[in-house]
Write a protein that holds these residues in place. Sequence first.
Motif: not given
Lengths: 117, 114
Positions: A46-50, A53-58, B91-96, B98-102
Amino acid sequence: EAGVAQSPRYKIIEKRQSVAFWCNPISGHATLYWYQQILGQGPKLLIQFQNNGVVDDSQLPKDRFSAERLKGVDSTLKIQPAKLEDSAVYLCASSPGTSGTRQETQYFGPGTRLLVL
Amino acid sequence: DQQVKQNSPSLSVQEGRISILNCDYTNSMFDYFLWYKKYPAEGPTFLISISSIKDKNEDGRFTVFLNKSAKHLSLHIVPSQPGDSAVYFCAAISTTQGAQKLVFGQGTRLTINP
């Protein structure tokens, strides 16, 4: 070393109500993730924080879901208003977030099981 | 759009035999793959991983094989033990950016019979 803590473990609400979940990551972990796992499916990010800060909330349904990690440590995920299809297990995970390390192991908490009636 | 697929929802294996769990993926940008194990009422725990530059990684009783041309990976458990009964997620990682998206598959429930 303490693992990822989540609360509550279970929650039952009626549709259109609000609900909040709390997560405390492993001490020192900079990266925090929230996943939704619907029955019979794999976890979906759902969402990733670093830090804070939000890195990915697509993939976060922003019309009803919100999340924050104000001090860069623990985090809260909120749903307002809830729908029947939000029934799922909400998993929190954390990873060290070391700069330059792409393939970090994510450590998961036990999850919060939400049932929306 | 299921980018990581585990087509077998369940698998039953006799104790001491080999368990083989399969996983297929569609995204050629994935370059790192992991297997997680999940017991009831617990979160997934990391089991083993493999980079796309390798075709095999072994850790004790667990071996992961990667066939990049077929976009397929498998987890072998030898010998299978009752404590291996759990749900296994590929699970697989796609780096977009710089984000590590599992990205997870649907999971396979493994049951080891005594």
